[in-house]
Design a protein around this motif. Structure first.
Motif, short mmCIF file in Angstrom:
data_model
loop_
_atom_site.label_atom_id
_atom_site.label_comp_id
_atom_site.label_asym_id
_atom_site.label_seq_id
_atom_site.Cartn_x
_atom_site.Cartn_y
_atom_site.Cartn_z
N THR A 79 0.84 -1.18 0.00
CA THR A 79 0.00 0.00 0.00
C THR A 79 0.88 1.24 0.00
N PRO A 80 0.68 2.14 -0.94
CA PRO A 80 1.48 3.38 -0.93
C PRO A 80 1.25 4.16 0.38
N VAL A 81 2.31 4.68 0.93
CA VAL A 81 2.21 5.46 2.16
C VAL A 81 1.76 6.88 1.80
N PRO A 82 0.66 7.33 2.39
CA PRO A 82 0.22 8.71 2.11
C PRO A 82 1.32 9.71 2.48
N PRO A 83 1.47 10.78 1.70
CA PRO A 83 2.55 11.74 1.93
C PRO A 83 2.58 12.35 3.33
N ALA A 84 1.44 12.53 3.95
CA ALA A 84 1.38 13.19 5.26
C ALA A 84 1.70 12.24 6.42
N ILE A 85 1.92 10.95 6.13
CA ILE A 85 2.13 9.96 7.17
C ILE A 85 3.62 9.79 7.46
N GLU A 86 3.97 9.88 8.73
CA GLU A 86 5.32 9.53 9.16
C GLU A 86 5.24 8.14 9.77
N LEU A 87 5.90 7.18 9.12
CA LEU A 87 5.81 5.79 9.55
C LEU A 87 6.35 5.58 10.95
N THR A 88 5.70 4.70 11.67
CA THR A 88 6.15 4.30 13.00
C THR A 88 7.31 3.32 12.85
N THR A 89 8.27 3.42 13.74
CA THR A 89 9.41 2.51 13.71
C THR A 89 9.07 1.24 14.49
N PRO A 90 9.31 0.07 13.88
CA PRO A 90 9.05 -1.17 14.62
C PRO A 90 10.06 -1.35 15.76
N GLN A 91 9.64 -2.09 16.79
CA GLN A 91 10.58 -2.37 17.87
C GLN A 91 11.70 -3.30 17.42
N PHE A 92 11.40 -4.19 16.48
CA PHE A 92 12.39 -5.17 16.02
C PHE A 92 12.29 -5.35 14.52
N HIS A 93 13.40 -5.75 13.91
CA HIS A 93 13.47 -6.12 12.50
C HIS A 93 13.99 -7.55 12.44
N ILE A 94 13.41 -8.36 11.57
CA ILE A 94 13.93 -9.69 11.30
C ILE A 94 13.91 -9.91 9.79
N SER A 95 14.71 -10.85 9.32
CA SER A 95 14.72 -11.16 7.89
C SER A 95 14.15 -12.55 7.61
N SER A 96 13.83 -13.30 8.67
CA SER A 96 13.26 -14.64 8.53
C SER A 96 12.46 -14.95 9.79
N LEU A 97 11.42 -15.74 9.64
CA LEU A 97 10.64 -16.15 10.81
C LEU A 97 11.47 -16.99 11.78
N THR A 98 12.55 -17.59 11.28
CA THR A 98 13.42 -18.37 12.18
C THR A 98 14.07 -17.50 13.25
N GLU A 99 14.11 -16.20 13.03
CA GLU A 99 14.70 -15.27 14.01
C GLU A 99 13.71 -14.89 15.12
N LEU A 100 12.45 -15.22 14.94
CA LEU A 100 11.43 -14.77 15.88
C LEU A 100 11.49 -15.49 17.23
N LEU A 101 11.66 -16.80 17.24
CA LEU A 101 11.72 -17.52 18.50
C LEU A 101 12.90 -17.07 19.36
N PRO A 102 14.12 -16.97 18.83
CA PRO A 102 15.22 -16.44 19.65
C PRO A 102 14.96 -15.01 20.14
N LEU A 103 14.33 -14.20 19.32
CA LEU A 103 14.00 -12.83 19.73
C LEU A 103 13.03 -12.85 20.90
N LEU A 104 12.02 -13.69 20.83
CA LEU A 104 11.04 -13.79 21.91
C LEU A 104 11.66 -14.35 23.19
N ILE A 105 12.54 -15.29 23.04
CA ILE A 105 13.22 -15.84 24.23
C ILE A 105 14.07 -14.76 24.89
N LYS A 106 14.74 -13.95 24.08
CA LYS A 106 15.60 -12.91 24.60
C LYS A 106 14.83 -11.72 25.18
N PHE A 107 13.79 -11.27 24.48
CA PHE A 107 13.10 -10.04 24.86
C PHE A 107 11.67 -10.25 25.34
#
Length: 166
Positions: free
Chosen positions: A134-162
């Motif tokens: 979806t194109p981001v409307p010009p007036a919208i400043e995107l919210t920053t996510p708390q975490f970034h991952i590049s694969s779902l395999t990174e999610l379980l270790p992230l949850l264990i840690k945080f």
């Protein structure tokens, strides 16, 4: 309506089913099955999708994914990033927004919408390009996510840690 507009004979519902059925059999991302099964052993999983029911439910059923709560845009009568779809999900799952760790691949539809609803967020970027359909409307400043991952395999270790901080 399309059959009528084009003056076509035949069963429109059967034609639509022929379009949707093969989509349910498409191969998911390689990390999906193992990651979702591992995560479901420790956490309750849900899915919130801009897909409609006729596509979403067959895909989940075909893959036997362990989602306790399933919400489509069709059911919620709203599309992400509209707050109503996130609020609908929370009501259906019987959770507060701040109890949800929302994982999505769109910076606008998923992360921005979920953040505005009060959810914790993870942006899944499978490649270097900024995700989003979806194109981001010009007036919208995107919210920053708390975490970034590049694969779902990174999610379980992230949850264990945080996990205790979420």
């Amino acid at each position: 309506q399309t059959f009528k507009a084009l003056n076509l004979d035949g069963d429109a519902d059967a034609a639509a089913e022929q379009c949707f059925a093969p989509l349910a059999n498409r191969a998911p991302f390689p990390d999906a099955h193992t990651s979702l099964r591992s995560l479901s052993q420790h956490w309750t999983l849900g899915v919130l999708s801009n897909a409609d029911d006729r596509y979403l439910h067959p895909v989940i059923d075909h893959n036997k994914w362990p989602f306790a709560t399933i919400v489509s845009s069709e059911e919620a009568r709203a599309y992400k990033p509209d707050l109503r779809i996130f609020e609908f999900f929370c009501r259906k799952a019987r959770v507060q927004a701040n109890q949800v760790l929302y994982v999505g691949d769109s910076a606008y539809d998923d992360v921005h919408g979920a953040s505005l609803a009060g959810m914790n967020t993870v942006l899944l970027q499978r490649n270097q390009e900024t995700p989003g359909r979806t194109p981001v409307p010009p007036a919208i400043e995107l919210t920053t996510p708390q975490f970034h991952i590049s694969s779902l395999t990174e999610l379980l270790p992230l949850l264990i840690k945080f996990g205790s901080r979420l």
